[in-house]
Scaffold this active site. Structure first.
Site, PDB file in Angstrom:
ATOM      1  N   TYR A 173      -1.146  -1.989 -15.292  1.00 20.46           N
ATOM      2  CA  TYR A 173      -1.711  -1.212 -13.848  1.00 20.46           C
ATOM      3  C   TYR A 173      -2.962  -1.768 -13.661  1.00 20.46           C
ATOM      4  O   TYR A 173      -4.109  -1.562 -13.838  1.00 20.46           O
ATOM      5  CB  TYR A 173      -1.177  -0.320 -13.421  1.00 20.46           C
ATOM      6  CG  TYR A 173      -1.644   0.217 -11.986  1.00 20.46           C
ATOM      7  CD1 TYR A 173      -0.023  -0.236 -12.034  1.00 20.46           C
ATOM      8  CD2 TYR A 173      -2.112   0.155 -10.986  1.00 20.46           C
ATOM      9  CE1 TYR A 173       0.367  -0.070  -9.971  1.00 20.46           C
ATOM     10  CE2 TYR A 173      -2.213  -0.011  -9.645  1.00 20.46           C
ATOM     11  CZ  TYR A 173      -0.746   0.178  -8.980  1.00 20.46           C
ATOM     12  OH  TYR A 173       0.021   0.318  -8.133  1.00 20.46           O
ATOM     13  N   TYR A 196       1.062  -7.637  -5.593  1.00 19.12           N
ATOM     14  CA  TYR A 196       1.299  -6.331  -5.714  1.00 19.12           C
ATOM     15  C   TYR A 196       2.363  -5.519  -5.094  1.00 19.12           C
ATOM     16  O   TYR A 196       2.703  -5.152  -4.481  1.00 19.12           O
ATOM     17  CB  TYR A 196      -0.415  -6.243  -5.015  1.00 19.12           C
ATOM     18  CG  TYR A 196      -0.401  -4.507  -4.336  1.00 19.12           C
ATOM     19  CD1 TYR A 196      -0.773  -4.001  -5.747  1.00 19.12           C
ATOM     20  CD2 TYR A 196       0.006  -4.082  -3.795  1.00 19.12           C
ATOM     21  CE1 TYR A 196      -1.039  -2.173  -5.901  1.00 19.12           C
ATOM     22  CE2 TYR A 196      -0.741  -2.280  -3.342  1.00 19.12           C
ATOM     23  CZ  TYR A 196      -1.284  -1.700  -4.249  1.00 19.12           C
ATOM     24  OH  TYR A 196      -1.138  -0.745  -4.336  1.00 19.12           O
TER      25      TYR A 196
END
Length: 388
Positions: free
Chosen positions: A297, A341
């Site tokens: 991430y 995203y």
């Protein structure tokens, strides 16, 4: 799931379908429409129909409730529906929830989804605009009055301490940005397709909150992503090679807050991801040396370095050099910095493609993938593997 011994979830469920909308800055349609498109695409990929689905999992931040998505997709009765908290930290936990439901017989086919207009609608990067009173939000009262209003400002505090502790300069974060954008450049689905960057360009990008520059921060995206989970046995009868869930874990560390855990003894690591790492290694029976590709991430570059250190791929303060050496294939879709995203859900999809052998930046003979969810918050992670 005990943090002290291995659990028995691994090998009992698999990801059999992935689907997404296009990734854009202005989708031109509702978040419910994005969710439905992603779910339908994932079911098509899995060779399943809405009638096969009896479970749905999403994020607490998602504006499309499970029953609304079910109705809009033509899904019938649901025997399982769940939401996971803490923003991007929920990504891998949605798959964990689905796997738990499948492994225990609560549901047979569970779809995890996330959809938002994060660029044309509510932009998380704009920071705290308004918040209803809550015990959870009270912690922000120690940060907001002093100007720490955005995710970038919260991460910058830890990043500055990390640099100081190890005698590093902000330029070291550029290795993550360059790696992600190199992979995005060859990914047609990525927003930054065809647009690699150099270390010099990273260092020349404007400051957002020192020591973070513009190219240390993920983009903002409109889009949706869905993941289909079922049993390993059923997966073997479906058209795509399954990505078996070898291990799944959640983690929250001592003194945990949402992005503002500044009162811990040490700001140079990510204790919540340390909890996840220990559980994944223990339950999956693997070591860092056995991982073929890592999808970490990357809402902000410093936290990618800290994750590599928490998982034991390198020593403390050594992750920038580790990335610079390309010692481990990392974020082969371009990550949230380069592809999109989607709160980490698109990273799970990339890990599945690697296991299938269909990534645009395919790692040769990739059979074991590590995926992580949002950092700085209570978080989650997955180990995915090839069947057999």
């Amino acid at each position: 799931m005990s943090a002290r011994k291995a659990d028995t979830l691994g090998g009992r469920a698999a990801i059999v379908g992935i689907g997404a909308t296009e990734f854009s800055k202005d989708s031109g349609r509702s978040e419910l429409k994005l969710a439905v498109e992603a779910v339908q695409a994932a079911l098509d990929d899995a060779g399943l129909t809405p009638a096969d689905v009896d479970g749905l999992v999403t994020f607490t931040m998602d504006t499309s409730p499970e029953i609304s998505v079910a109705q809009a997709c033509g899904i019938g009765d649901l025997t399982f529906f769940s939401r996971v908290h803490y923003g991007g930290g929920a990504a891998c936990a949605t798959v964990q929830q689905a796997a738990l439901a499948v492994a225990t017989g609560v549901a047979e086919v569970v779809v995890c989804y996330r959809a938002f207009n994060e660029r044309s609608g509510r932009r998380f990067g704009s920071g705290v605009q308004h918040r209803e009173p809550s015990a959870e939000g009270a912690a922000l009262g120690w940060s907001l009055p002093f100007g720490l209003l955005t995710p970038a400002s919260w991460v910058a505090m830890a990043a500055q301490r990390y640099l100081y502790a190890y005698g590093l300069k902000p330029e070291v974060f550029g290795h993550v940005a360059v790696t992600d954008r190199r992979h995005a450049a060859t990914n047609p689905a990525a927003y930054f397709h065809g647009k690699p960057i150099t270390l010099a360009e990273h260092a020349a990008s404007r400051w957002i909150v020192e020591p973070l520059r513009l190219l240390d921060c993920c983009q903002e995206t409109d889009g949706g992503q869905a993941i289909v989970v079922t049993s390993v046995e059923r997966a073997r009868d479906l058209p795509r090679p399954p990505a078996v869930i070898t291990a799944a874990a959640q983690g929250a560390g001592r003194g945990q807050e949402q992005m503002t855990s500044f009162y811990r003894d040490d700001l140079t690591g990510l204790p919540e991801m340390g909890v996840v790492a220990r559980q994944l290694w223990r339950s999956g029976g693997l070591t860092p040396a056995e991982i073929d590709v890592a999808i970490l991430y990357d809402h902000f570059t410093p936290f990618v370095l800290m994750q590599l250190e928490e998982f034991g791929f390198c020593g403390r303060g050594e992750a920038a050099g580790f990335v610079a050496e390309d010692a481990l294939p990392l974020n082969t879709h371009g990550g949230q910095l380069g592809e999109a995203y989607l709160h980490g859900m698109n990273g799970i999809a990339e890990a599945v493609r690697q296991i299938r052998g269909t990534s645009v930046n395919q790692v040769s003979e990739a059979a074991r993938a590590l995926v992580t969810a949002g950092t700085g918050v209570p978080t989650s992670g997955l180990l995915l593997g090839a069947d057999g």
